[in-house]
Design a protein around this motif. Structure first.
Motif, PDB file in Angstrom:
ATOM      1  N   GLY A   1       0.788  -1.229   0.000  1.00  0.00           N
ATOM      2  CA  GLY A   1       0.000   0.000   0.000  1.00  0.00           C
ATOM      3  C   GLY A   1       0.820   1.278   0.000  1.00  0.00           C
ATOM      4  N   THR A   2       2.138   1.175  -0.195  1.00  0.00           N
ATOM      5  CA  THR A   2       2.973   2.376  -0.263  1.00  0.00           C
ATOM      6  C   THR A   2       2.411   3.324  -1.319  1.00  0.00           C
ATOM      7  N   ASP A   3       2.278   4.579  -0.951  1.00  0.00           N
ATOM      8  CA  ASP A   3       1.753   5.599  -1.854  1.00  0.00           C
ATOM      9  C   ASP A   3       2.844   5.998  -2.849  1.00  0.00           C
ATOM     10  N   VAL A   4       2.594   5.779  -4.134  1.00  0.00           N
ATOM     11  CA  VAL A   4       3.560   6.159  -5.169  1.00  0.00           C
ATOM     12  C   VAL A   4       2.994   7.254  -6.080  1.00  0.00           C
ATOM     13  N   LYS A   5       1.913   7.889  -5.654  1.00  0.00           N
ATOM     14  CA  LYS A   5       1.269   8.914  -6.485  1.00  0.00           C
ATOM     15  C   LYS A   5       2.173  10.115  -6.758  1.00  0.00           C
ATOM     16  N   ASP A   6       3.086  10.422  -5.845  1.00  0.00           N
ATOM     17  CA  ASP A   6       3.958  11.577  -6.012  1.00  0.00           C
ATOM     18  C   ASP A   6       5.282  11.236  -6.690  1.00  0.00           C
ATOM     19  N   ALA A   7       5.467   9.971  -7.037  1.00  0.00           N
ATOM     20  CA  ALA A   7       6.731   9.559  -7.664  1.00  0.00           C
ATOM     21  C   ALA A   7       6.818  10.099  -9.087  1.00  0.00           C
ATOM     22  N   ARG A   8       8.015  10.525  -9.454  1.00  0.00           N
ATOM     23  CA  ARG A   8       8.225  11.087 -10.793  1.00  0.00           C
ATOM     24  C   ARG A   8       9.251  10.328 -11.600  1.00  0.00           C
ATOM     25  N   SER A   9      10.041   9.467 -10.949  1.00  0.00           N
ATOM     26  CA  SER A   9      11.030   8.673 -11.659  1.00  0.00           C
ATOM     27  C   SER A   9      11.300   7.402 -10.875  1.00  0.00           C
ATOM     28  N   LEU A  10      11.705   6.351 -11.605  1.00  0.00           N
ATOM     29  CA  LEU A  10      11.908   5.023 -11.047  1.00  0.00           C
ATOM     30  C   LEU A  10      13.209   4.448 -11.566  1.00  0.00           C
ATOM     31  N   THR A  11      13.950   3.765 -10.699  1.00  0.00           N
ATOM     32  CA  THR A  11      15.084   2.953 -11.111  1.00  0.00           C
ATOM     33  C   THR A  11      15.039   1.668 -10.297  1.00  0.00           C
ATOM     34  N   VAL A  12      15.545   0.579 -10.883  1.00  0.00           N
ATOM     35  CA  VAL A  12      15.467  -0.724 -10.231  1.00  0.00           C
ATOM     36  C   VAL A  12      16.830  -1.406 -10.297  1.00  0.00           C
ATOM     37  N   ASP A  13      17.251  -1.964  -9.159  1.00  0.00           N
ATOM     38  CA  ASP A  13      18.491  -2.741  -9.092  1.00  0.00           C
ATOM     39  C   ASP A  13      18.294  -4.004  -8.256  1.00  0.00           C
ATOM     40  N   GLY A  14      17.083  -4.457  -8.154  1.00  0.00           N
ATOM     41  CA  GLY A  14      16.670  -5.492  -7.204  1.00  0.00           C
ATOM     42  C   GLY A  14      15.705  -4.824  -6.245  1.00  0.00           C
ATOM     43  N   SER A  15      16.081  -3.675  -5.713  1.00  0.00           N
ATOM     44  CA  SER A  15      15.167  -2.764  -5.037  1.00  0.00           C
ATOM     45  C   SER A  15      14.632  -1.798  -6.092  1.00  0.00           C
ATOM     46  N   ALA A  16      13.494  -1.206  -5.799  1.00  0.00           N
ATOM     47  CA  ALA A  16      12.973  -0.121  -6.637  1.00  0.00           C
ATOM     48  C   ALA A  16      13.179   1.167  -5.860  1.00  0.00           C
ATOM     49  N   TYR A  17      13.716   2.171  -6.515  1.00  0.00           N
ATOM     50  CA  TYR A  17      13.907   3.490  -5.908  1.00  0.00           C
ATOM     51  C   TYR A  17      12.993   4.464  -6.622  1.00  0.00           C
ATOM     52  N   LEU A  18      12.172   5.147  -5.843  1.00  0.00           N
ATOM     53  CA  LEU A  18      11.204   6.099  -6.375  1.00  0.00           C
ATOM     54  C   LEU A  18      11.608   7.512  -5.981  1.00  0.00           C
ATOM     55  N   LEU A  19      11.744   8.367  -6.972  1.00  0.00           N
ATOM     56  CA  LEU A  19      12.092   9.762  -6.743  1.00  0.00           C
ATOM     57  C   LEU A  19      10.816  10.582  -6.655  1.00  0.00           C
ATOM     58  N   THR A  20      10.683  11.347  -5.573  1.00  0.00           N
ATOM     59  CA  THR A  20       9.551  12.263  -5.424  1.00  0.00           C
ATOM     60  C   THR A  20      10.091  13.697  -5.415  1.00  0.00           C
ATOM     61  N   GLN A  21       9.223  14.640  -5.151  1.00  0.00           N
ATOM     62  CA  GLN A  21       9.588  16.062  -5.124  1.00  0.00           C
ATOM     63  C   GLN A  21      10.752  16.344  -4.174  1.00  0.00           C
ATOM     64  N   ASP A  22      10.819  15.617  -3.047  1.00  0.00           N
ATOM     65  CA  ASP A  22      11.814  15.980  -2.046  1.00  0.00           C
ATOM     66  C   ASP A  22      12.549  14.809  -1.401  1.00  0.00           C
ATOM     67  N   THR A  23      12.361  13.590  -1.915  1.00  0.00           N
ATOM     68  CA  THR A  23      13.041  12.451  -1.307  1.00  0.00           C
ATOM     69  C   THR A  23      13.110  11.271  -2.259  1.00  0.00           C
ATOM     70  N   VAL A  24      13.708  10.196  -1.778  1.00  0.00           N
ATOM     71  CA  VAL A  24      13.764   8.919  -2.489  1.00  0.00           C
ATOM     72  C   VAL A  24      13.209   7.859  -1.550  1.00  0.00           C
ATOM     73  N   ASN A  25      12.323   7.034  -2.068  1.00  0.00           N
ATOM     74  CA  ASN A  25      11.790   5.907  -1.305  1.00  0.00           C
ATOM     75  C   ASN A  25      12.319   4.622  -1.917  1.00  0.00           C
ATOM     76  N   GLU A  26      12.656   3.659  -1.052  1.00  0.00           N
ATOM     77  CA  GLU A  26      13.131   2.354  -1.523  1.00  0.00           C
ATOM     78  C   GLU A  26      12.088   1.299  -1.191  1.00  0.00           C
ATOM     79  N   LEU A  27      11.818   0.432  -2.178  1.00  0.00           N
ATOM     80  CA  LEU A  27      10.926  -0.703  -1.979  1.00  0.00           C
ATOM     81  C   LEU A  27      11.681  -1.976  -2.340  1.00  0.00           C
ATOM     82  N   ARG A  28      11.514  -3.002  -1.524  1.00  0.00           N
ATOM     83  CA  ARG A  28      12.078  -4.329  -1.811  1.00  0.00           C
ATOM     84  C   ARG A  28      10.941  -5.328  -1.818  1.00  0.00           C
ATOM     85  N   ARG A  29      10.895  -6.137  -2.864  1.00  0.00           N
ATOM     86  CA  ARG A  29       9.833  -7.135  -3.016  1.00  0.00           C
ATOM     87  C   ARG A  29       8.453  -6.513  -2.834  1.00  0.00           C
TER      88      ARG A  29
END
Length: 164
Positions: free
Chosen positions: A47-75
């Motif tokens: 249920g992580t909110d990704v509505k504010d994400a503007r860019s994505l990169t994946v290396d096994g984890s997914a990193y989501l770039l928002t207006q002011d931070t980066v969130n990491e998701l695993r599995r």
């Protein structure tokens, strides 16, 4: 899957396609087939909110770039990750990039005319590459073996040496 428009961002990782659909609040994962990709399946499971994400990169984890931070998701679930030491703070970052062989996340910030480098292990700032000559930063890629960043600035590609 019924999607509400084009993806915000998309990335390939280990032959799988991941698409960020901010408007649907979801990342979709597509498995490869002989002729393309199978139907996408929702990847965010907690249920992580990704509505504010503007860019994505994946290396096994997914990193989501928002207006002011980066969130990491695993599995498909958010894990603790905090950016540290970014000064000035992020303001309208545009793109994030990494590879599974890299120790770093690279963030392109168009407003600040800079490329920010942070360590994946702890989110700490490692370097910032800034130039007043940048006028219209749009995209970038990194060649870590050659220690070079390639930035699309307007219609020109600019290469800068990386010293971190």
């Amino acid at each position: 899957i019924k999607l509400n428009g084009a993806p915000t961002d998309a990335v390939l990782y280990r032959r799988r396609l991941y698409t960020l659909h901010s408007q649907d609040n979801q990342i979709y994962k597509y498995e490869p087939t002989r002729t393309g990709f199978a139907a996408g399946t929702p990847w965010v499971t907690d249920g992580t909110d990704v509505k504010d994400a503007r860019s994505l990169t994946v290396d096994g984890s997914a990193y989501l770039l928002t207006q002011d931070t980066v969130n990491e998701l695993r599995r498909g679930a958010r894990v603790d990750f905090t950016l540290k030491g970014i000064d000035p703070p992020l303001a309208a970052p545009a793109k994030i990039w990494t590879l599974d062989t890299s120790d770093y996340l690279y963030i392109l910030e168009t407003a600040g005319k800079r490329l920010i480098v942070v360590a994946k292990k702890d989110g700490a700032l490692k370097a910032q590459y800034v130039s007043p000559t940048f006028s219209d930063l749009r995209d970038f890629t990194i060649d870590e073996q050659k220690k070079t960043a390639y930035l699309l600035d307007g219609q020109a590609v600019v290469s800068i040496p990386l010293s971190h």
